[in-house]
Write an enzyme that holds these catalytic residues in place. Structure first.
Site, mmCIF file in Angstrom:
data_model
loop_
_atom_site.group_PDB
_atom_site.id
_atom_site.type_symbol
_atom_site.label_atom_id
_atom_site.label_comp_id
_atom_site.label_asym_id
_atom_site.label_seq_id
_atom_site.Cartn_x
_atom_site.Cartn_y
_atom_site.Cartn_z
ATOM 1 N N LYS A 170 9.337 -23.661 -38.465
ATOM 2 C CA LYS A 170 8.169 -22.840 -38.139
ATOM 3 C C LYS A 170 8.065 -22.855 -36.613
ATOM 4 O O LYS A 170 7.560 -23.803 -36.023
ATOM 5 C CB LYS A 170 6.912 -23.436 -38.775
ATOM 6 N N GLY A 203 0.148 -21.549 -36.448
ATOM 7 C CA GLY A 203 0.116 -22.994 -36.637
ATOM 8 C C GLY A 203 -0.806 -23.458 -37.751
ATOM 9 O O GLY A 203 -0.379 -24.171 -38.667
ATOM 10 N N PRO A 204 -2.085 -23.066 -37.687
ATOM 11 C CA PRO A 204 -3.020 -23.577 -38.697
ATOM 12 C C PRO A 204 -2.737 -23.059 -40.115
ATOM 13 O O PRO A 204 -3.306 -23.576 -41.071
ATOM 14 C CB PRO A 204 -4.383 -23.051 -38.210
ATOM 15 N N GLU A 245 6.941 -35.340 -30.686
ATOM 16 C CA GLU A 245 7.233 -35.279 -29.254
ATOM 17 C C GLU A 245 6.046 -34.565 -28.636
ATOM 18 O O GLU A 245 5.877 -33.366 -28.809
ATOM 19 C CB GLU A 245 8.557 -34.555 -29.017
ATOM 20 N N CYS A 279 7.225 -30.672 -20.815
ATOM 21 C CA CYS A 279 6.480 -31.893 -21.175
ATOM 22 C C CYS A 279 6.903 -33.078 -20.314
ATOM 23 O O CYS A 279 6.112 -33.971 -20.047
ATOM 24 C CB CYS A 279 6.659 -32.195 -22.651
ATOM 25 N N GLU A 371 -2.529 -33.752 -19.218
ATOM 26 C CA GLU A 371 -1.395 -32.843 -19.091
ATOM 27 C C GLU A 371 -1.911 -31.447 -18.771
ATOM 28 O O GLU A 371 -2.689 -30.878 -19.532
ATOM 29 C CB GLU A 371 -0.592 -32.814 -20.395
HETATM 30 P P1 NAI Z 1 0.280 -26.496 -30.199
HETATM 31 O O1 NAI Z 1 0.434 -27.940 -30.418
HETATM 32 O O2 NAI Z 1 -0.908 -25.797 -30.816
HETATM 33 O O3 NAI Z 1 1.594 -25.718 -30.753
HETATM 34 C C1 NAI Z 1 2.849 -26.312 -31.013
HETATM 35 C C2 NAI Z 1 3.330 -25.866 -32.392
HETATM 36 O O4 NAI Z 1 2.466 -26.400 -33.381
HETATM 37 C C3 NAI Z 1 3.360 -24.369 -32.614
HETATM 38 O O5 NAI Z 1 4.457 -24.010 -33.421
HETATM 39 C C4 NAI Z 1 2.075 -24.131 -33.391
HETATM 40 O O6 NAI Z 1 2.108 -22.965 -34.192
HETATM 41 C C5 NAI Z 1 2.025 -25.374 -34.253
HETATM 42 N N1 NAI Z 1 0.702 -25.721 -34.778
HETATM 43 C C6 NAI Z 1 -0.511 -25.448 -34.232
HETATM 44 N N2 NAI Z 1 -1.487 -25.916 -35.032
HETATM 45 C C7 NAI Z 1 -0.896 -26.480 -36.110
HETATM 46 C C8 NAI Z 1 -1.370 -27.151 -37.274
HETATM 47 N N3 NAI Z 1 -2.675 -27.314 -37.506
HETATM 48 N N4 NAI Z 1 -0.465 -27.627 -38.169
HETATM 49 C C9 NAI Z 1 0.845 -27.486 -37.949
HETATM 50 N N5 NAI Z 1 1.354 -26.867 -36.871
HETATM 51 C C10 NAI Z 1 0.496 -26.361 -35.954
HETATM 52 O O7 NAI Z 1 0.317 -26.243 -28.633
HETATM 53 P P2 NAI Z 1 -0.243 -25.007 -27.756
HETATM 54 O O8 NAI Z 1 -1.636 -24.654 -28.170
HETATM 55 O O9 NAI Z 1 0.754 -23.923 -27.782
HETATM 56 O O10 NAI Z 1 -0.281 -25.656 -26.291
HETATM 57 C C11 NAI Z 1 -1.382 -26.462 -25.888
HETATM 58 C C12 NAI Z 1 -0.952 -27.620 -25.042
HETATM 59 O O11 NAI Z 1 -0.056 -28.459 -25.752
HETATM 60 C C13 NAI Z 1 -0.196 -27.264 -23.763
HETATM 61 O O12 NAI Z 1 -1.067 -26.916 -22.728
HETATM 62 C C14 NAI Z 1 0.539 -28.547 -23.495
HETATM 63 O O13 NAI Z 1 -0.307 -29.453 -22.834
HETATM 64 C C15 NAI Z 1 0.862 -29.083 -24.873
HETATM 65 N N6 NAI Z 1 2.255 -28.718 -25.263
HETATM 66 C C16 NAI Z 1 3.220 -29.680 -25.199
HETATM 67 C C17 NAI Z 1 4.536 -29.365 -25.476
HETATM 68 C C18 NAI Z 1 5.614 -30.367 -25.422
HETATM 69 O O14 NAI Z 1 6.752 -29.999 -25.162
HETATM 70 N N7 NAI Z 1 5.358 -31.616 -25.711
HETATM 71 C C19 NAI Z 1 4.933 -27.984 -25.814
HETATM 72 C C20 NAI Z 1 3.833 -27.060 -25.914
HETATM 73 C C21 NAI Z 1 2.559 -27.431 -25.627
#
Ligand code: NAI
Ligand code: MG
Length: 464
Positions: A170, A203-204, A245, A279, A371
């Site tokens: 996903k 995501g949700p 991660e 990250c 972050e």
């Molecule tokens: P996010 O954590 O919402 O999205 C990452 C993935 O998780 C996407 O595929 C999203 O569709 C999925 N997701 C979202 N809600 C979910 C849920 N309830 N259950 C299962 N999967 C779900 O991150 P977002 O909103 O795009 O970015 C927000 C912040 O997160 C950024 O500003 C950054 O600080 C951090 N981030 C860190 C990353 C890393 O490489 N560790 C990558 C992207 C964001």
């Protein structure tokens, strides 16, 4: 842009179960470039079923044959590199050169490393009178973010396939087109039907359904700490394996003996690359008090080269742009000194943020703790080495970092005391075999190399 209007499940593109779609936006010009289906729990269920069905056959496929298929996948990624780079640029906004070298290039290295590892890894060990079998964990649910649209996918899928697992992916809703291209590559590489499956969606909805699905054995997630926490709790409740991660707030520690000009220049480049959406970015630059003013001047000069719309792209979305501008305002409000950039958008169109450097940042400020995920660097002053170590280790995160010193041994001695999963010594080069992952709240588990492969294995001991 070209887009599929279905899901890749069981070796073919199938219509989505629901009518909803997601608009994909080019963040450089804010135009809608495509629509992809917004998957539901039903689509996820279909995909998990396909992955479950394909598992016995793939798990029993000799590792050398799995290796050959991963090598074929790597070759398709090479052959389609231009298309991949153009697609990443269209949906993420990164300058084309970065898309070519990093976004299209790194996944080739990682896929290649797993083609080799699958062939050479020892899936059987001896321990006294036991033979230990290293077997695939099973069906993997992979949930990936948008910041490195293809790398994040390959860093999960390639080791999972090498281990003999099957996968449901996903991908992030902001960058689904690159994920669709990856599914095409899997198909072209001749992987058996159901070994890899793709469900695009929110995501949700789709992400949540995949993380909670009772027939998924391992969830591998990269993204925000908030969602990671939730996924970890869900997985814990269901007693399933999980790899997380999450974020970082890495320190770039410049010791007094270092080549200051080089350390500052490389440090700025490390954060500005990919518009700070990395990250592992070294977003805190730690400088000795006697060299601080010189470092500030060097940082100001270095950041001037990152012209928005040329060398540095926009952020991925309006939401991320707002978030990062909010952090810049917070830094000013907390008393940090703006040396370059600021909260105003540098261009009228596109989700750009000005490359920003803060000086006089103290370790407890919000911009030194949270972050930001944008092109923002904080210069922090330290008194002596112990002070530098306290500051470097003084956040909830521990994903990466850097140490610079005249003498490599001096830098290594400092790196040993850092609470973090990766440290680059005097600007060390990227290594696709180096395990990557977090200490503390940066995550659970490792990706890349042999350690990344072992995440997808479980052991069975036979006693003789
Ligand atoms: P996010 O954590 O919402 O999205 C990452 C993935 O998780 C996407 O595929 C999203 O569709 C999925 N997701 C979202 N809600 C979910 C849920 N309830 N259950 C299962 N999967 C779900 O991150 P977002 O909103 O795009 O970015 C927000 C912040 O997160 C950024 O500003 C950054 O600080 C951090 N981030 C860190 C990353 C890393 O490489 N560790 C990558 C992207 C964001
Ligand atoms: Mg977008």
């Amino acid at each position: 842009m070209k887009a599929h209007d279905g899901m890749y499940i069981g070796g073919q593109w199938r219509p989505a179960r629901g009518p909803d779609t997601i608009a994909v936006v080019n963040p450089a010009d804010e135009q809608v470039i495509a629509h992809v289906p917004a998957g539901t729990a039903d689509d996820v269920d279909d995909a998990v079923r396909a992955a479950r069905g394909a598992l016995p056959g793939w798990a029993a496929t000799p590792p050398a044959e799995r290796a050959a298929r991963i090598a074929a996948l790597r070759d398709v990624l090479v052959a389609r590199a231009d298309e991949i780079a153009e697609t990443v640029t269209a949906e993420l906004g990164s300058p084309l050169q970065l898309s070519q070298t990093v976004h299209a290039g790194v996944p080739v290295l990682v896929a290649g490393s797993y083609a080799e590892l699958a062939a050479s890894y020892s899936f059987e060990e001896k321990a006294g009178n036991s033979t230990v079998l290293l077997e695939p964990v099973g069906v993997v649910g992979a949930i990936t973010p948008w910041n490195y649209p293809l790398h994040q996918v390959v860093a999960k899928v390639a080791p999972a396939l090498a281990a003999g697992c099957t996968v449901v992916l996903k991908p992030a809703e902001d960058t689904p087109l690159t994920a669709q291209l990856f599914a095409e590559a899997v198909d072209e590489a001749g992987l058996p039907a159901g070994v890899f499956n793709l469900v695009t969606g929110l995501g949700p909805v789709a992400g949540q359904a995949l993380a909670a699905h009772e027939d998924v054995d391992l969830v591998s997630f990269t993204g925000s700490t908030a969602i990671g926490r939730q996924i970890g709790a869900t997985a814990g409740g269901a007693v399933k394996r999980v790899a997380l991660e999450l974020g970082g707030k890495s320190a770039n520690v410049i010791l007094p003996s270092a080549d200051l000009a080089k350390a500052v220049k490389v440090g700025i480049a490390n954060v500005m690359s990919n518009s700070g959406q990395t990250c592992s970015a070294w977003t805190r630059m730690l400088v000795h008090k006697d060299q601080y003013d010189e470092a500030v001047a060097l940082a100001r000069a270095a950041v001037a080269k990152y012209v928005p719309g040329e060398r540095i792209g926009p952020l991925v979305s309006a939401k991320q742009q707002q978030r990062v501008r909010g952090y810049i305002e917070k830094g000013i409000a907390e008393g940090a000194r703006l040396v370059a950039g600021g909260p105003e958008a540098p261009l009228e169109t596109g989700y750009y943020v000005s490359p920003t450097v803060f000086a006089d940042v103290t370790p407890e400020m919000t911009i030194a703790q949270e972050e930001i995920f944008g092109p923002v660097v904080s210069l922090i002053k330290y008194e002596d080495e112990d002070d530098a170590l306290r500051i470097a280790n003084g956040t909830v995160y521990g994903l990466a970092g850097a140490v610079w010193a005249a003498d490599e041994a001096e830098a290594v001695a400092f790196a040993r005391r850092m609470d973090t999963g990766q440290v680059d010594i005097n600007g060390g080069r990227f290594n696709p075999l180096a395990p990557f992952g977090g200490y503390k709240q940066s995550g659970v588990g490792r990706e890349l190399g042999a350690h990344g492969l072992s995440e997808y294995l479980q052991t069975k001991s036979l006693q003789f």
